[in-house]
Design a protein around this motif. Structure first.
Motif, PDB file in Angstrom:
ATOM      1  N   ASP A 105       0.864  -1.176   0.000  1.00 26.05           N
ATOM      2  CA  ASP A 105       0.000   0.000   0.000  1.00 26.05           C
ATOM      3  C   ASP A 105       0.900   1.224   0.000  1.00 26.05           C
ATOM      4  OD1 ASP A 105      -1.707   2.097   0.433  1.00 26.05           O
ATOM      5  OD2 ASP A 105      -2.813   1.151   2.063  1.00 26.05           O
ATOM      6  N   ASN A 106       0.975   1.881  -1.149  1.00 25.90           N
ATOM      7  CA  ASN A 106       1.851   3.039  -1.299  1.00 25.90           C
ATOM      8  C   ASN A 106       1.011   4.312  -1.259  1.00 25.90           C
ATOM      9  OD1 ASN A 106       4.209   4.514  -1.728  1.00 25.90           O
ATOM     10  ND2 ASN A 106       4.056   4.384  -3.947  1.00 25.90           N
ATOM     11  N   ALA A 115      10.902  -6.660  -4.929  1.00 27.46           N
ATOM     12  CA  ALA A 115      12.004  -6.234  -4.062  1.00 27.46           C
ATOM     13  C   ALA A 115      11.588  -6.407  -2.610  1.00 27.46           C
ATOM     14  CB  ALA A 115      12.373  -4.784  -4.358  1.00 27.46           C
ATOM     15  N   GLY A 116      12.210  -7.347  -1.917  1.00 30.96           N
ATOM     16  CA  GLY A 116      11.785  -7.688  -0.555  1.00 30.96           C
ATOM     17  C   GLY A 116      12.707  -7.198   0.538  1.00 30.96           C
ATOM     18  N   GLY A 117      13.401  -6.082   0.302  1.00 27.66           N
ATOM     19  CA  GLY A 117      14.265  -5.529   1.359  1.00 27.66           C
ATOM     20  C   GLY A 117      13.443  -4.693   2.316  1.00 27.66           C
ATOM     21  N   PHE A 118      12.716  -5.354   3.240  1.00 32.80           N
ATOM     22  CA  PHE A 118      11.767  -4.659   4.095  1.00 32.80           C
ATOM     23  C   PHE A 118      12.378  -4.285   5.447  1.00 32.80           C
ATOM     24  CE2 PHE A 118       8.686  -7.509   1.645  1.00 32.80           C
ATOM     25  CZ  PHE A 118       8.452  -6.526   0.686  1.00 32.80           C
ATOM     26  N   GLY A 119      11.675  -3.424   6.146  1.00 35.70           N
ATOM     27  CA  GLY A 119      12.072  -3.002   7.486  1.00 35.70           C
ATOM     28  C   GLY A 119      10.841  -2.486   8.219  1.00 35.70           C
ATOM     29  N   PHE A 120      11.064  -1.856   9.382  1.00 39.94           N
ATOM     30  CA  PHE A 120       9.969  -1.317  10.182  1.00 39.94           C
ATOM     31  C   PHE A 120      10.065   0.196  10.259  1.00 39.94           C
ATOM     32  CE2 PHE A 120      10.446  -5.624  11.930  1.00 39.94           C
ATOM     33  CZ  PHE A 120       9.140  -6.068  11.856  1.00 39.94           C
ATOM     34  N   GLU A 127       7.468  -2.343   6.170  1.00 37.73           N
ATOM     35  CA  GLU A 127       7.404  -1.442   5.031  1.00 37.73           C
ATOM     36  C   GLU A 127       8.625  -1.570   4.138  1.00 37.73           C
ATOM     37  OE1 GLU A 127       7.790   2.672   6.059  1.00 37.73           O
ATOM     38  OE2 GLU A 127       9.821   2.366   6.794  1.00 37.73           O
ATOM     39  N   ASP A 128       8.518  -0.910   2.978  1.00 32.99           N
ATOM     40  CA  ASP A 128       9.665  -0.709   2.099  1.00 32.99           C
ATOM     41  C   ASP A 128      10.346   0.581   2.553  1.00 32.99           C
ATOM     42  OD1 ASP A 128      11.479  -0.463   0.031  1.00 32.99           O
ATOM     43  OD2 ASP A 128      10.027   0.436  -1.332  1.00 32.99           O
ATOM     44  N   PRO A 129      11.554   0.511   3.113  1.00 35.97           N
ATOM     45  CA  PRO A 129      12.167   1.705   3.698  1.00 35.97           C
ATOM     46  C   PRO A 129      12.405   2.838   2.703  1.00 35.97           C
ATOM     47  CG  PRO A 129      13.323  -0.284   4.405  1.00 35.97           C
ATOM     48  CD  PRO A 129      12.396  -0.683   3.305  1.00 35.97           C
ATOM     49  N   SER A 130      12.561   2.523   1.424  1.00 33.46           N
ATOM     50  CA  SER A 130      12.876   3.569   0.455  1.00 33.46           C
ATOM     51  C   SER A 130      11.661   4.402   0.060  1.00 33.46           C
ATOM     52  CB  SER A 130      13.505   2.962  -0.800  1.00 33.46           C
ATOM     53  OG  SER A 130      12.587   2.102  -1.446  1.00 33.46           O
ATOM     54  N   THR A 131      10.464   3.844   0.204  1.00 35.44           N
ATOM     55  CA  THR A 131       9.253   4.554  -0.218  1.00 35.44           C
ATOM     56  C   THR A 131       8.235   4.726   0.903  1.00 35.44           C
ATOM     57  OG1 THR A 131       8.163   2.502  -0.911  1.00 35.44           O
ATOM     58  CG2 THR A 131       9.504   3.655  -2.559  1.00 35.44           C
ATOM     59  N   LEU A 403       6.249   1.021 -12.483  1.00 30.08           N
ATOM     60  CA  LEU A 403       6.210   2.302 -11.804  1.00 30.08           C
ATOM     61  C   LEU A 403       7.570   2.559 -11.171  1.00 30.08           C
ATOM     62  CD1 LEU A 403       2.797   1.882  -9.937  1.00 30.08           C
ATOM     63  CD2 LEU A 403       3.180   3.005 -12.132  1.00 30.08           C
ATOM     64  N   GLY A 404       7.766   3.726 -10.631  1.00 27.48           N
ATOM     65  CA  GLY A 404       9.001   3.978  -9.893  1.00 27.48           C
ATOM     66  C   GLY A 404       9.019   3.232  -8.576  1.00 27.48           C
ATOM     67  N   GLY A 405      10.195   3.158  -7.975  1.00 22.58           N
ATOM     68  CA  GLY A 405      10.327   2.511  -6.675  1.00 22.58           C
ATOM     69  C   GLY A 405      10.238   1.004  -6.706  1.00 22.58           C
TER      70      GLY A 405
END
Length: 479
Positions: A105-106, A115-120, A127-131, A403-405
């Motif tokens: 949910d963006n 891309a599964g590089g997730f964090g909190f 979440e996705d830390p970059s977006t 899309l981007g991100g």
């Protein structure tokens, strides 16, 4: 000759686009979950100079005579092959092995990613830390046996943090009851019997309200198992008796204020008794490891000790087993032939317990995306399913819109997202502690780059030669 010029121009334009695609691929060679693209050409319209003729009885047919007018960009395909795995060891790094996408949910827009590089984030959202896009899934409450509903209540952003309380312990800590004992006889608790014999005999206090009481404490004193010394006491929940050291006396009449404060959690009725198994009850807190249970019907008190395991609970008349089942704390009493009558809803149950909520100390994610937490209060621990990560699959992955991100969105040709569990119905399984690398192959890209360069050069040469021929034509008048 003019046709050759424009045909060559179309070739130049197409090879420029193909080079753009190659450049994008190379630029994203280290982008997580990136899928390379490929440019394909197709023929443009052809000019028919002579139509085809049919064969006759005495003469064969002839083919059409056509001159091609160049090439157009036919498609730019997404190559959705699996990328290599990169191990990271991070709990929230996830890789999809097979077809499928994480659902995100963006900012209110549902998008999909590999891309599964997730964090909190600070609020505990996965979440996705970059977006800042939040990972979607199904979250359980106290009962983790509930069937997952991917479209109903429970589906949404996944949120949890280390230190969260076990849902079953939402009522913890339980506020203890207090007995405030004053020095004067008139203010002494009528339900507490105080017995002082002499300086050589332990002093006792007994109260029926203390039978089966848990976590009993006395301000300024230390509870011990036996032989209390000065400043110590023992407690027998079976009889509700507190024993002090030899010769201990309460302050004499005339002392002012509270002289003794006793805190305890009183024995209480079971929440429920299993209709199909009267030896099984539910309670609102878990006994401490190894704690005895005291079941009283108002006249007699039965004492139970913890069995080595549930399978062995019937091996002794006074065994019990406590566990966390379907969001409830259950206690199963022995069904031994010599076992006491199991407690009913009118009986009281009491035991010692650590009056603290069990909190999340660690978690793990399995191949199906189920996040399992380990909750501990320092004495006992329990495992509980927290959430399950949603995975979407599509009829046509290549039809998704980039899309981007690192995100994709649906299109008319991708089909709708089929959301469900990982490793089911053809969806990818999840590899925790790893991320998916780009599927760009540099050797392939460099080869395509060479071919594209040569194609561009060849089309440039066509323009040069056509120009030379035109020059020859102009020079005819001069000559």
């Amino acid at each position: 000759m003019m046709r050759s010029l424009y045909s060559a121009i179309s070739g130049l334009k197409n090879h420029q686009v193909k080079m753009d695609v190659i450049g994008d691929n190379v630029a994203n060679v280290n982008t997580l979950g990136f899928k390379r693209s490929r440019a394909n050409f197709s023929t443009m319209l052809s000019q028919t100079m002579k139509g085809a003729s049919s064969p006759s009885a005495t003469q064969g047919g002839t083919n059409a005579i056509q001159v091609g007018l160049g090439a157009v960009l036919g498609s730019i395909d997404k190559i959705m092959t699996q990328g290599s795995a990169q191990s990271t060891g991070k709990d929230t790094d996830l890789m999809l092995q097979g077809p499928g996408f994480f659902v995100m949910d963006n900012g209110g827009q549902i998008v999909y990613t590999r891309a599964g590089g997730f964090g909190f984030d600070r609020d505990g959202y996965l979440e996705d830390p970059s977006t800042g896009a939040r990972v979607q899934g199904y979250s359980w409450g106290a009962d983790d046996s509930t069937k997952v509903n991917w479209t109903g209540p429970g589906y949404g952003a996944i949120k949890f943090s280390l230190g969260d309380s076990l849902p079953q312990d939402k009522n913890m800590p339980i506020k203890p009851e207090k007995i405030q004992l004053n020095a004067t006889v008139d203010n002494w608790d009528d339900d507490i019997t105080y017995t002082y014999t002499d300086s050589d005999t332990p002093t006792t206090m007994q109260g029926d309200k203390l039978i089966g009481a848990g976590v009993l404490t006395i301000d300024g004193m230390t509870r011990v198992e036996s032989s209390p010394k000065s400043g110590q006491f023992t407690f027998d929940p079976e009889s509700g008796t507190i024993t002090f050291s030899e010769g201990y006396q309460r302050p004499t009449d005339g002392a002012s204020g509270t002289v003794m404060s006793i805190s305890y959690v009183a024995a209480s009725n079971p929440l429920t008794v299993d209709a199909n198994n009267p030896n099984k009850i539910t309670v609102d807190h878990m006994p401490s490891s190894g704690a005895k249970i005291y079941a009283s019907n108002g006249m007699d008190t039965s004492v139970y000790t913890m069995a080595p395991s549930l399978a062995e609970v019937n091996d002794s008349p006074n065994y019990y087993w406590a566990e966390n089942t379907n969001g409830k704390y259950t206690i199963t009493f022995s069904n031994h032939e010599n076992a006491p009558t199991p407690p009913t809803e009118d009986d009281t149950i009491g035991y010692d317990f650590l009056n603290l909520p069990r909190t999340l100390t660690s978690f793990s994610i399995d191949q199906t995306g189920i996040i399992t937490g380990v909750y501990s209060d320092g004495n006992t621990s329990a495992t509980q399913k927290i959430a399950q990560i949603a995975i979407a699959k599509f009829s046509n992955d290549a039809g998704l819109n980039k899309l981007g991100g690192n995100f994709y969105s649906t299109t008319n040709n991708s089909g709708d997202a089929d959301i469900g569990s990982a490793a089911e119905d053809g969806r990818a399984l999840i590899v925790p502690g790893a991320v998916e690398m780009s599927n760009v192959d540099l050797s392939q890209e460099f080869t395509d780059m060479i071919v594209t360069q040569r194609g561009f050069q060849a089309n440039s040469r066509v323009i040069t030669v056509s120009d030379s021929l035109l020059q020859e034509l102009i020079d005819l008048k001069r000559n």
